[in-house]
Write a protein that holds these residues in place. Structure first.
Motif, PDB file in Angstrom:
ATOM      1  N   GLY A 229      -8.430   2.014 -30.978  1.00 28.42           N
ATOM      2  CA  GLY A 229      -8.841   3.097 -31.858  1.00 28.42           C
ATOM      3  C   GLY A 229     -10.171   2.831 -32.534  1.00 28.42           C
ATOM      4  N   PRO A 230     -10.571   3.719 -33.447  1.00 27.85           N
ATOM      5  CA  PRO A 230     -11.922   3.643 -34.014  1.00 27.85           C
ATOM      6  C   PRO A 230     -12.197   2.374 -34.807  1.00 27.85           C
ATOM      7  CG  PRO A 230     -10.584   5.326 -35.119  1.00 27.85           C
ATOM      8  CD  PRO A 230      -9.843   4.912 -33.896  1.00 27.85           C
ATOM      9  N   ILE A 231     -11.214   1.882 -35.574  1.00 27.56           N
ATOM     10  CA  ILE A 231     -11.478   0.654 -36.334  1.00 27.56           C
ATOM     11  C   ILE A 231     -11.633  -0.529 -35.398  1.00 27.56           C
ATOM     12  CG2 ILE A 231     -10.453  -0.984 -37.960  1.00 27.56           C
ATOM     13  CD1 ILE A 231      -9.383   1.346 -39.538  1.00 27.56           C
ATOM     14  N   ALA A 232     -10.824  -0.600 -34.368  1.00 34.19           N
ATOM     15  CA  ALA A 232     -10.958  -1.685 -33.388  1.00 34.19           C
ATOM     16  C   ALA A 232     -12.322  -1.647 -32.711  1.00 34.19           C
ATOM     17  CB  ALA A 232      -9.846  -1.587 -32.342  1.00 34.19           C
ATOM     18  N   VAL A 239     -13.800   6.944 -38.902  1.00 34.22           N
ATOM     19  CA  VAL A 239     -12.752   6.667 -39.878  1.00 34.22           C
ATOM     20  C   VAL A 239     -13.024   7.413 -41.182  1.00 34.22           C
ATOM     21  CG1 VAL A 239     -11.676   4.859 -41.285  1.00 34.22           C
ATOM     22  CG2 VAL A 239     -12.178   4.436 -38.871  1.00 34.22           C
ATOM     23  N   ASP A 240     -14.274   7.376 -41.657  1.00 35.92           N
ATOM     24  CA  ASP A 240     -14.619   8.078 -42.889  1.00 35.92           C
ATOM     25  C   ASP A 240     -14.423   9.585 -42.737  1.00 35.92           C
ATOM     26  OD1 ASP A 240     -15.261   5.681 -44.079  1.00 35.92           O
ATOM     27  OD2 ASP A 240     -17.414   5.856 -43.703  1.00 35.92           O
ATOM     28  N   LEU A 260      -4.233   2.258 -45.283  1.00 42.32           N
ATOM     29  CA  LEU A 260      -4.108   1.517 -44.024  1.00 42.32           C
ATOM     30  C   LEU A 260      -5.442   1.050 -43.465  1.00 42.32           C
ATOM     31  CD1 LEU A 260      -1.382   3.735 -42.320  1.00 42.32           C
ATOM     32  CD2 LEU A 260      -1.091   1.423 -43.202  1.00 42.32           C
ATOM     33  N   VAL A 261      -6.548   1.550 -44.010  1.00 42.41           N
ATOM     34  CA  VAL A 261      -7.863   1.197 -43.449  1.00 42.41           C
ATOM     35  C   VAL A 261      -8.146  -0.293 -43.614  1.00 42.41           C
ATOM     36  CG1 VAL A 261     -10.358   1.497 -43.680  1.00 42.41           C
ATOM     37  CG2 VAL A 261      -8.856   3.500 -43.664  1.00 42.41           C
ATOM     38  N   ALA A 262      -8.052  -0.807 -44.838  1.00 41.21           N
ATOM     39  CA  ALA A 262      -8.427  -2.206 -45.083  1.00 41.21           C
ATOM     40  C   ALA A 262      -7.584  -3.193 -44.279  1.00 41.21           C
ATOM     41  CB  ALA A 262      -8.348  -2.518 -46.575  1.00 41.21           C
TER      42      ALA A 262
END
Length: 274
Positions: A229-232, A239-240, A260-262
């Motif tokens: 996904g985008p964070i990976a 994400v923003d 869940l972001v951090a």
């Protein structure tokens, strides 16, 4: 045969009583519950033992199982310690949230204490008793108590796993993360699909392969390697943008997304690099 008294005989107590009697060589001696009728029903399920109505009717036993609610463990233990000689016996409870230190009254009376928490649902006791092999137990307590309980649990097909008593509450929270909160996150996904105009039955069909494949990858590869996904990918702009859109759609879901972001960013840092 080692004698076993059972205090509290709901689903967990009944299943363990039946299995310990049938497969671990224990003699179920007496069963004490909130009512005589429930004690008799437990004895019928277990297939042995005698129903009693009061603590002062209990006889000494090698092992005492407190299969009562978490809020009753200390009071049940104190009542047991007042009614029955406990020196040299084993007293244990099955709570996932509380440690064996809740049994201090029994320890003060000379007993060895422990906790043994089965990690599974007991909604259907007969089915659980018939398919118990492989059930994990989180165990902690006095070494001499665990020396008695560990082989007994193994005899009924369980897999005992030692845990730190000081981390018992965090251990129990692990099950909440793996089960309860997983359902909450999936509910957010289903509702988000529906906000995009997708009918709920179709939303479930769309989410299922993503969820099942992700879980399969976690258990096969580990959480960090399974993350996609985008964070990976390091795409924090996406994400923003998603954070703002989800918050506008539903404030509570937006807070869940933000929370869940951090931890997901931290998980991505542990992801193996090719």
């Amino acid at each position: 045969m080692a004698t076993l008294n059972l205090i509290g005989a709901g689903h967990v107590g009944r299943v363990l009583g039946r299995l310990l009697a049938a497969q671990a060589g224990f003699q179920v001696q007496q069963v004490l519950t909130r009512s005589a009728a429930s004690a008799r029903a437990a004895v019928d399920f277990i297939g042995s033992g005698a129903a009693v109505e009061r603590y002062d009717q209990l006889q000494p036993a090698a092992v005492h199982l407190l299969a009562v609610g978490d809020d009753q463990i200390q009071s049940a233990c104190a009542a047991l310690a007042q009614a029955v000689p406990l020196r040299g016996s084993v007293v244990f409870h099955c709570s996932g949230a509380l440690a064996s230190d809740q049994l201090q009254a029994a320890r003060d009376a000379g007993a060895l204490v422990a906790s043994a928490h089965p990690i599974r649902s007991f909604a259907d006791p007969a089915a659980v008793a018939a398919q118990f092999a492989g059930t994990f137990f989180g165990i902690e307590g006095d070494a001499a108590a665990l020396a008695v309980l560990t082989p007994a649990l193994q005899a009924i097909g369980a897999q005992p796993v030692p845990i730190a008593a000081s981390a018992k509450t965090v251990y129990h929270a692990a099950a909440v993360f793996a089960s309860n909160y997983l359902v909450t996150v999936l509910d957010a996904a289903l509702r988000a699909y529906q906000a995009a105009g997708i009918p709920e039955p179709v939303a479930r069909q769309m989410a299922q392969p993503l969820a099942t494949e992700s879980m399969a990858n976690v258990f096969r590869l580990g959480a960090a390697a399974a993350l996609t996904g985008p964070i990976a990918r390091g795409d924090m702009a996406t994400v923003d943008r998603q954070q703002r859109a989800v918050s506008q759609w539903d404030a509570a879901s937006g807070e869940l997304y933000r929370a869940l972001v951090a931890p997901t960013v931290e998980l991505a840092r542990r992801k193996p690099r090719k």
